[in-house]
Design an enzyme around this catalytic site. Sequence first.
Site, PDB file in Angstrom:
ATOM      1  N   THR B 333      -0.890  -5.109  26.451  1.00 20.51           N
ATOM      2  CA  THR B 333      -0.992  -3.925  27.314  1.00 20.51           C
ATOM      3  C   THR B 333      -1.400  -4.275  28.755  1.00 20.51           C
ATOM      4  O   THR B 333      -1.804  -5.396  29.039  1.00 20.51           O
ATOM      5  CB  THR B 333      -2.007  -2.927  26.729  1.00 20.51           C
ATOM      6  N   SER B 359      -7.696  -1.488  34.361  1.00 15.76           N
ATOM      7  CA  SER B 359      -6.314  -1.054  34.444  1.00 15.76           C
ATOM      8  C   SER B 359      -5.633  -2.004  35.412  1.00 15.76           C
ATOM      9  O   SER B 359      -6.009  -2.066  36.583  1.00 15.76           O
ATOM     10  CB  SER B 359      -6.256   0.381  34.956  1.00 15.76           C
ATOM     11  N   ARG B 360      -4.669  -2.768  34.914  1.00 14.38           N
ATOM     12  CA  ARG B 360      -4.112  -3.840  35.743  1.00 14.38           C
ATOM     13  C   ARG B 360      -3.088  -3.338  36.754  1.00 14.38           C
ATOM     14  O   ARG B 360      -2.909  -3.954  37.778  1.00 14.38           O
ATOM     15  CB  ARG B 360      -3.480  -4.912  34.847  1.00 14.38           C
ATOM     16  N   VAL B 361      -2.416  -2.269  36.479  1.00 20.53           N
ATOM     17  CA  VAL B 361      -1.375  -1.816  37.401  1.00 20.53           C
ATOM     18  C   VAL B 361      -1.605  -0.409  37.944  1.00 20.53           C
ATOM     19  O   VAL B 361      -0.990  -0.024  38.932  1.00 20.53           O
ATOM     20  CB  VAL B 361       0.029  -1.891  36.749  1.00 20.53           C
TER      21      VAL B 361
END
Lengths: 131, 503
Positions: B333, B359-361
């Site tokens: 994810t 949250s990476r993006v």
Amino acid sequence: MTKNKQLKKLAQKCGKFCCPDGRLDEKKVVSVIKNLKSLPRSQAIFAVSEFLKALKKQKAQTTLIVESSIPLPKTMLNRIVAKLKADYIISEVKNIVNPALLGGLKIKVGDSVTDYSLRDKISQLREAITA
Amino acid sequence: MKTDIIAKIEQDVKALKFKAQKQNVGTVVEIGDGVARIEGLSDVGSLELLDFSSGTKGLALNLEQYSVGAVIFGDFTKIKEGMEVKTTGQVLQVPVGEELVGRVVDALGSPVDGKGPIKVKDHYPVEKIAPGVITRQSVNTPLQTGIKAIDALIPIGRGQRELIIGDRNTGKTTIAVDTIINQRDVVCIYVAIGQKTSKIAQLVAKLEELDAMDHTIVVAASAADSATMQYLAPYVGCAMGEYFMDVGKDALVIYDDLSKHAWAYRQVSLLLRRPSGREAYPGDVFYLHSRLLERSARMSKEHGDGSLTALPIIETQANDVSAYIPTNVISITDGQIYLEPDLFYAGVRPALNVGISVSRVGGAAQTKAMKSVAGRLKLDLAQFRELQAFAQFAQDLDPATKAQIERGRRITEVLKQPPYSPVSVEEQVVALWSVTNGFMDEVEVDKVKEFENKYVQHLKLREKKVLNEIASKKELDAGMVKELERVTKAFVNSFGKGSKKNG
């Protein structure tokens, strides 16, 4: 467990070896049985039974089964065999009487089934009406 | 009317051309626990749909030299040894489309809510290759969950895959349901895997009560359903979401939960006698989830501009995130929302651990207004966490440290939120702006919630212009900040006087 698996694979290979072009080669069968018998008794029993299973499967692949609602005359069966010979190797012909077909034929060679029966046509008709 | 029907049938019959059907058949040699071993079927393809003579359908999963291992859909007690099985030449497909919205369906797309049959125009294959690199674009639109802590600190973008992970009873499903409630233009698909039927019924009732069912599809594979149905359900939900993505809409799919999905797949695999690996899971358990989650995407403008966001849920055992399935899904994810039981029981709800949730993006998708308050918020919270640990040992603290800790406590209070009460972006922005800019520093910690509620109510009633401007412009410019400062100062004074009077 592993030994049994290996023996099973070997027996299956032997089964294929004895039916090179779909037909059973009796000489080969006798020599394979002789070789399998030379194994220790428990393994020999297992190997021979697996070999026979493999042979049955090989034979089933080349057996033509014609299902019909009434018994078919030999000439008719021969004509069917002649028609199918181009596509399949046929070593044995069986005629099974199945009144549930209502009419027509159902032809089976190995895993392949072609249904020319009246029952199938009626079910196609039912699908067309209910769809 | 009757004559029309008869004429139509006559027309159909006349147009019908009978053809002899050539089929590949096999024989059932072994059956049990929803799995069948079939001999024959030499032409069968992997994942091909099989037709048992009893009318039951199955799926070919294991192709071996002389036999085929298949899973059976529905009632397998009708299937007997020696029964004939036919290939269909089709892969498993499920109904998709707008008609499914508002309905509860099973893992094959058949309705289970008693509201009658669903007539759909399209069917999608259950297994599909994920969109390629060329067809995608990067995440650029936010998916507002309505939860302050998530929208500010762990923002989710449309097309992202954000994992919700935590122990049992930590509020994982509540976050998912809150997110569904907060959507208006996004079609939501909730996939329940291996849950109690009563829990699914409660959830559907809650969604109906909050008018959220009119944009939601529920795919239910409860604990009473076979492992095969539980294994298929997420792929079915994903296929339904893909339809909306393909027509240029935004869809959100929630897999609740993938731990139970992995259990179901383990059961199916062990029954199919596939070799087992770590924790008895089969070797392809990573691929099981990666191929599912890779189907979530944000499509480029040339390919419809639709999106499919995924919120998979993982239930950990005793907080162990380093177990096999959690680590697999974490690595697939684009970030995770980590829920902690300690926080939950301490009254911090949603029990988000903002320190290790990421949250990476999603940051790229956040609005400017939210970004401007979130930066300060993250910094204040990080400092608070550090000082809080330190303050446990030291008794005398300097005023700056004390102020920082007090600010942190107030921020934590503001981030608390009751379930099923999502907050709009502009309300989130003003609440977070006021706490990070010290307007709540004078308010007692236990009155922070009251202050926030009254402050937002005050803005809604008397200063609607400010909120509207934030909602439309989606940023906080200098003029708006000045106006907000003026309004907030006036409110702080009136709140102070009011609370003194009450005190």
